[in-house]
Scaffold this motif. Sequence first.
Motif, mmCIF file in Angstrom:
data_model
loop_
_atom_site.group_PDB
_atom_site.id
_atom_site.type_symbol
_atom_site.label_atom_id
_atom_site.label_comp_id
_atom_site.label_asym_id
_atom_site.label_seq_id
_atom_site.Cartn_x
_atom_site.Cartn_y
_atom_site.Cartn_z
ATOM 1 N N ILE A 16 0.562 -1.347 0.246
ATOM 2 C CA ILE A 16 0.206 0.014 -0.313
ATOM 3 C C ILE A 16 1.297 1.459 -0.057
ATOM 4 C CG2 ILE A 16 -1.723 1.214 1.892
ATOM 5 C CD1 ILE A 16 -2.377 -1.734 2.385
ATOM 6 N N VAL A 18 0.620 5.399 0.338
ATOM 7 C CA VAL A 18 0.460 6.192 0.049
ATOM 8 C C VAL A 18 1.147 7.656 0.412
ATOM 9 C CG1 VAL A 18 -1.599 5.434 1.986
ATOM 10 C CG2 VAL A 18 0.564 6.444 2.667
ATOM 11 N N ASN A 49 -3.252 11.020 -0.213
ATOM 12 C CA ASN A 49 -3.421 9.815 -0.932
ATOM 13 C C ASN A 49 -3.440 8.557 0.376
ATOM 14 O OD1 ASN A 49 -4.196 11.113 -3.723
ATOM 15 N ND2 ASN A 49 -1.441 11.081 -3.777
ATOM 16 N N TYR A 51 -5.677 5.036 1.964
ATOM 17 C CA TYR A 51 -5.573 4.220 1.032
ATOM 18 C C TYR A 51 -7.102 3.433 2.684
ATOM 19 C CZ TYR A 51 -6.425 -1.125 0.052
ATOM 20 O OH TYR A 51 -6.758 -2.625 -0.517
ATOM 21 N N CYS A 52 -8.118 3.213 1.945
ATOM 22 C CA CYS A 52 -9.028 1.837 2.707
ATOM 23 C C CYS A 52 -9.192 0.972 3.134
ATOM 24 C CB CYS A 52 -10.747 3.284 2.213
ATOM 25 S SG CYS A 52 -11.497 2.063 3.865
ATOM 26 N N GLU A 57 -9.135 0.403 -1.452
ATOM 27 C CA GLU A 57 -9.149 1.473 -2.579
ATOM 28 C C GLU A 57 -9.097 2.328 -1.680
ATOM 29 O OE1 GLU A 57 -13.501 3.799 -3.074
ATOM 30 O OE2 GLU A 57 -13.290 1.642 -4.176
ATOM 31 N N TYR A 58 -7.919 3.042 -3.111
ATOM 32 C CA TYR A 58 -7.576 4.728 -2.581
ATOM 33 C C TYR A 58 -8.023 5.505 -3.162
ATOM 34 C CZ TYR A 58 -2.760 2.131 -3.059
ATOM 35 O OH TYR A 58 -1.698 1.158 -2.727
ATOM 36 N N LYS A 59 -8.091 6.907 -1.451
ATOM 37 C CA LYS A 59 -9.338 8.277 -2.159
ATOM 38 C C LYS A 59 -8.033 9.021 -1.804
ATOM 39 C CE LYS A 59 -12.420 5.360 -0.308
ATOM 40 N NZ LYS A 59 -13.838 5.713 0.206
ATOM 41 N N CYS A 114 -12.740 7.815 6.228
ATOM 42 C CA CYS A 114 -12.935 7.300 4.630
ATOM 43 C C CYS A 114 -14.484 7.594 5.176
ATOM 44 C CB CYS A 114 -13.418 5.879 4.329
ATOM 45 S SG CYS A 114 -14.428 5.616 2.880
ATOM 46 N N TYR A 123 -2.862 5.500 6.322
ATOM 47 C CA TYR A 123 -2.472 6.775 6.370
ATOM 48 C C TYR A 123 -0.416 7.444 6.486
ATOM 49 C CZ TYR A 123 -0.134 11.706 5.174
ATOM 50 O OH TYR A 123 0.746 12.426 5.029
#
Length: 151
Positions: A16, A18, A49, A51-52, A57-59, A114, A123
């Motif tokens: 992951i 971030v 940036n 990650y959940c 998914e990335y947000k 999220c 993060y």
Amino acid sequence: MATYISFICVDCNFKISVSGPHEFKFQFGNMIALPHPVGNQKADGLYINAYCPHCVEYKKLIIVEFIEANYNPWEMNLENIKKEYRENYKDYKKDNPEKTKLPTECFSFSAIKCPTCKNEMIYYPGYIEKFNCPACKNGKLIIDDKSLMIT
């Protein structure tokens, strides 16, 4: 100044990545990433940036938006933060009433949720021990030392 970090699962090697905070501006209703430093452009705020692990998914998440755009978003007064983002800085203001500058260190990264599922997002390295690997569900995530970069 943005930080880029990758976390890797010790069991399955799932990775992951971030990053943030990054400067942005709004242009025709869209969020546009700005280069760092912003130079002759004014930033409307900062985003990360993240990650959940629940939505898998990335947000991109706005962590602060300014009332008035600024050339130097790293030294922003609390009074220039839009009201809905001030909640993230309440402990900093309470603990440091004499300080008005806004370094990212004062942001409460534990507050990052999220927007879809309202669960905590990945993060900040200080909170990574809370999460199991979203891929294999059992492995622990650690910082991938080869990926840490600060710009």
